[in-house]
Enzyme design. Structure first.
Site, PDB file in Angstrom:
ATOM      1  N   SER A  69      50.218  45.403  47.041  1.00 40.91           N
ATOM      2  CA  SER A  69      50.336  45.199  45.597  1.00 40.91           C
ATOM      3  C   SER A  69      49.539  46.266  44.856  1.00 40.91           C
ATOM      4  O   SER A  69      48.373  46.512  45.173  1.00 40.91           O
ATOM      5  CB  SER A  69      49.799  43.808  45.248  1.00 40.91           C
TER       6      SER A  69
ATOM      7  N   THR B 116      67.344  46.042  38.096  1.00 38.98           N
ATOM      8  CA  THR B 116      67.084  47.444  37.773  1.00 38.98           C
ATOM      9  C   THR B 116      65.617  47.760  38.039  1.00 38.98           C
ATOM     10  O   THR B 116      64.731  47.010  37.630  1.00 38.98           O
ATOM     11  CB  THR B 116      67.450  47.718  36.299  1.00 38.98           C
TER      12      THR B 116
ATOM     13  N   HIS C 296      48.255  46.520  41.800  1.00 30.27           N
ATOM     14  CA  HIS C 296      47.109  46.258  40.904  1.00 30.27           C
ATOM     15  C   HIS C 296      45.799  46.002  41.636  1.00 30.27           C
ATOM     16  O   HIS C 296      44.750  45.869  41.013  1.00 30.27           O
ATOM     17  CB  HIS C 296      47.435  45.130  39.913  1.00 30.27           C
TER      18      HIS C 296
ATOM     19  N   CYS D 185      38.376  27.050  41.996  1.00 30.67           N
ATOM     20  CA  CYS D 185      37.726  26.379  40.863  1.00 30.67           C
ATOM     21  C   CYS D 185      38.145  26.987  39.540  1.00 30.67           C
ATOM     22  O   CYS D 185      38.309  26.297  38.548  1.00 30.67           O
ATOM     23  CB  CYS D 185      36.202  26.497  40.964  1.00 30.67           C
TER      24      CYS D 185
ATOM     25  N   ASN E  19      40.918  38.044  51.050  1.00 26.46           N
ATOM     26  CA  ASN E  19      40.667  38.340  49.632  1.00 26.46           C
ATOM     27  C   ASN E  19      39.398  37.701  49.089  1.00 26.46           C
ATOM     28  O   ASN E  19      38.908  38.102  48.048  1.00 26.46           O
ATOM     29  CB  ASN E  19      41.879  37.941  48.780  1.00 26.46           C
TER      30      ASN E  19
ATOM     31  N   GLY F 117      52.518  41.504  45.321  1.00 25.89           N
ATOM     32  CA  GLY F 117      52.147  40.991  46.638  1.00 25.89           C
ATOM     33  C   GLY F 117      52.763  39.627  46.924  1.00 25.89           C
ATOM     34  O   GLY F 117      53.213  39.365  48.044  1.00 25.89           O
ATOM     35  N   SER F 118      52.797  38.759  45.930  1.00 26.56           N
ATOM     36  CA  SER F 118      53.317  37.407  46.152  1.00 26.56           C
ATOM     37  C   SER F 118      54.784  37.460  46.561  1.00 26.56           C
ATOM     38  O   SER F 118      55.198  36.798  47.520  1.00 26.56           O
ATOM     39  CB  SER F 118      53.171  36.550  44.886  1.00 26.56           C
TER      40      SER F 118
ATOM     41  N   GLN G 296      44.796  43.268  50.120  1.00 26.36           N
ATOM     42  CA  GLN G 296      43.401  43.670  49.892  1.00 26.36           C
ATOM     43  C   GLN G 296      43.043  44.962  50.621  1.00 26.36           C
ATOM     44  O   GLN G 296      42.063  45.618  50.279  1.00 26.36           O
ATOM     45  CB  GLN G 296      42.442  42.556  50.327  1.00 26.36           C
TER      46      GLN G 296
HETATM   47  C1  LIG Z   1      46.301  39.467  45.021  1.00 28.05           C
HETATM   48  C2  LIG Z   1      46.797  39.052  46.351  1.00 28.05           C
HETATM   49  C3  LIG Z   1      48.122  38.645  46.533  1.00 28.05           C
HETATM   50  C4  LIG Z   1      49.103  38.512  45.381  1.00 28.05           C
HETATM   51  O1  LIG Z   1      49.483  39.755  44.865  1.00 28.05           O
HETATM   52  P1  LIG Z   1      50.157  39.823  43.410  1.00 28.05           P
HETATM   53  O2  LIG Z   1      50.609  41.235  43.273  1.00 28.05           O
HETATM   54  O3  LIG Z   1      49.106  39.460  42.433  1.00 28.05           O
HETATM   55  O4  LIG Z   1      51.306  38.877  43.443  1.00 28.05           O
HETATM   56  C5  LIG Z   1      48.543  38.319  47.808  1.00 28.05           C
HETATM   57  N1  LIG Z   1      47.704  38.393  48.855  1.00 28.05           N
HETATM   58  C6  LIG Z   1      46.421  38.784  48.724  1.00 28.05           C
HETATM   59  C7  LIG Z   1      45.544  38.858  49.920  1.00 28.05           C
HETATM   60  C8  LIG Z   1      45.921  39.116  47.469  1.00 28.05           C
HETATM   61  O5  LIG Z   1      44.653  39.478  47.341  1.00 28.05           O
END
Ligand SMILES: *Cc1c(COP(=O)(O)O)cnc(C)c1O
Length: 393
Positions: A198, A236, A200, A322, A150, A69-70, A178
Site C-alpha cells: 500500500s 478506470t 500510503h 481502542c 503493523n 492494502g485492504s 508494513q
Molecule cells: C495499513 C495496512 C493495511 C491496509 O492498507 P490500506 O491501504 O490502508 O487499505 C493492511 N495490512 C497492514 C499490515 C497494514 O499496515
C-alpha cells in the site's frame, strides 16, 4: 513544532510523489482509449508498473493495481481460496496477529466452509517456519503470513516460510504493507506467490496499492466491469495515484540502505523508554522494522497517554483497536500473551527518515513525564504499589 511518530498508521506524502501526481493530472486521457491522449496515459501507466515490478523483482504481468492494502489482501485470499476449493483443498494457515484485512477475509471464508488455522505468536513476536511446516496438511491451499507486523513491527522469516510452501506445493501470500519500501523484498528469492502493498505506508498517496500474483495464479475479481488490469480489476485506472505510488516506492526503496540510521534512533528510543519503571518492550528488540517502538506501561490507560502526548505535540498510537471506539484491547497484544490490564497500556511510536535525534529525546522526556503523571493520579497504581503485585516487574 509537532513531532509525527505514527508512520505505521500512515505517512506524509513525499514531495516527489506529490509532484508526480500533479504532473499525472495533466494526462487526463483514459488509458483504454485509442487516441493520443489515451495512449499517453497508457504509456505512463505501463512505465509505473515496470518500475514497481522491478523493485520487487517481479514481472509487469504480475502487478495488479488496487485501491490499497485492504483490497489487495482481500483479493489475494479470495483468489487462493477459490483455486484451493477447485482441488478440494479448503484449509488455510495464517497467524493470530494479522491485519484485519486478512483476519476478516478469513472469517468470511470460514463461514463458507473453509477451515482456518491461526498460528499462535511466540513471545518474541516472530512466527517460525517450523510452526508453518507443522501446520501444513494435505488439504492446505494457502499460507498467509504478514511480512512485518503493523503494531509491534516484528519481521517474519518470509524467505524460510516461502521455501517450505514452495516445497509443499502450497500457495504463499504475504501482507507486506508494513515492509514494502522499508525492507528489501524479492518475490523470486523469497518464493512469494501473492503479496500486498500500500502506497500510503511509504510516503505515497492513500487509496492505491498493489497485488503481486505470481504468473499462472488466476485471480478472482472483487470488482466486475471493464477489462482493466488484464481483466483482474475493473475500473478506470487512478493514474495520478499510481504514478505517485511509483515515485514514492522508488524513493523509499532507495532509502533502505540508510536503515541503520533509522534503527539507531529506534534503539535510542527503546533504551530511553525502557528506563521507565514497569515498562515492557513488545517484540524482538532487533528483528523489527527500523522505525518501530512498541511498549506496554503497567497501570496506564493507553488513550489518556495518547491524548496527553498529543497536547505536548507528539502524534503517537496505542497500536490497538481502542482508537476505533471499541474498548477491546489489541488482538496483537493478546496474541502475544499480554493480559488485558497490560494490553490497555500500550504505546506505539513509529519513526521515519524525517524524525531526528532531538525529537527522539523530546519523546523520551514527554513519555516519561506523562506516564509518571498518569500513574500519580491512578488508584490502580496506588494499589499496585501497596501490593507490589506488578505484572511487569
Ligand atoms: C495499513 C495496512 C493495511 C491496509 O492498507 P490500506 O491501504 O490502508 O487499505 C493492511 N495490512 C497492514 C499490515 C497494514 O499496515
Amino acid at each position: 513544532m509537532r513531532i509525527y511518530a505514527d508512520n505505521a498508521a500512515t505517512t506524509k506524502i513525499s514531495a516527489a510523489a506529490r509532484s508526480a501526481m500533479l504532473e499525472a493530472m495533466e494526462y487526463y486521457g483514459n488509458p483504454s482509449s485509442l487516441h493520443s491522449e489515451g495512449q499517453k496515459a497508457a504509456e505512463l501507466l505501463a512505465d509505473a508498473r515496470a518500475r514497481i515490478a522491478k523493485l520487487l523483482n517481479a514481472d509487469v504481468k504480475e502487478i495488479t493495481f488496487t485501491s490499497g492494502g485492504s483490497e489487495a489482501d482481500n483479493q489475494a485470499l479470495l483468489s487462493a481460496a477459490r483455486l484451493g476449493e477447485k482441488k478440494g483443498k479448503k484449509h488455510i494457515i495464517s497467524t493470530a496477529f494479522e491485519h484485519h484485512a486478512v483476519l476478516h477475509s478469513l472469517s468470511r471464508l470460514e463461514k463458507e466452509g473453509f477451515e482456518v488455522t491461526l498460528l499462535p505468536i511466540p513471545a518474541d513476536g516472530i512466527v517460525t517456519a517450523e510452526q508453518v511446516k507443522n501446520a501444513i496438511r494435505e488439504d492446505t491451499c494457502l499460507v498467509s503470513v504478514m511480512y512485518a507486523n503493523n503494531e509491534i513491527g516484528t519481521v517474519q522469516p518470509i524467505a524460510e516460510i516461502g521455501a517450505i510452501c514452495r516445497e509443499k506445493g502450497v500457495l504463499f501470500h504475504t501482507d507486506a504493507v508494513q515492509a514494502a519500501g522499508h525492507l528489501a523484498i524479492d518475490v523470486q528469492a523469497e518464493n512469494i506467490d501473492l503479496l500486498s502493498l500500500s502506497a500510503h505506508k511509504f510516503h505515497g498517496p492513500k487509496g492505491v496499492g498493489v497485488l503481486y500474483a505470481r504468473k499462472g495464479i488466476r485471480l478472482t475479481n472483487l470488482i466486475e466491469g471493464g477489462a482493466q488490469e488484464r481483466a483482474r480489476r475493473a475500473g478506470t485506472e487512478n493514474l495520478p495515484a499510481i504514478l505517485g505510488m511509483a515515485a514514492a516506492f522508488e524513493e523509499a526503496c532507495g532509502r533502505i540502505q540508510n536503515n541503520d540510521a533509522l534503527a539507531a534512533l529506534r534503539d535510542r528510543l527503546i533504551q530511553g523508554l525502557a528506563e521507565i519503571p514497569h515498562s515492557l518492550l513488545n517484540g524482538d528488540p532487533q528483528k523489527r522494522l527500523p522505525g518501530n517502538v512498541h511498549f506496554c506501561f503497567e497501570g496506564i490507560e493507553g488513550e489518556s497517554l495518547l491524548l496527553l502526548l498529543d497536547d505536548r505535540g507528539i502524534a503517537a498510537s496505542s497500536g490497538s483497536a481502542c482508537t476505533s471506539g471499541s474498548l477491546d484491547p489489541s488482538h496483537v497484544l493478546l496474541a502475544l500473551g499480554r493480559p488485558h490490564e497490560i494490553a490497555h497500556g500500550s504505546l506505539r511510536l513509529t519513526l521515519c527518515h524525517e524524525n531526528t535525534a532531538e525529537e527522539v529525546e523530546k519523546i523520551i522526556q514527554a513519555v516519561t513525564e506523562v506516564v509518571a503523571y498518569l500513574r500519580n493520579m491512578s488508584p490502580v497504581w496506588r494499589t499496585l504499589q501497596q501490593t507490589q503485585e506488578f505484572i511487569i516487574k
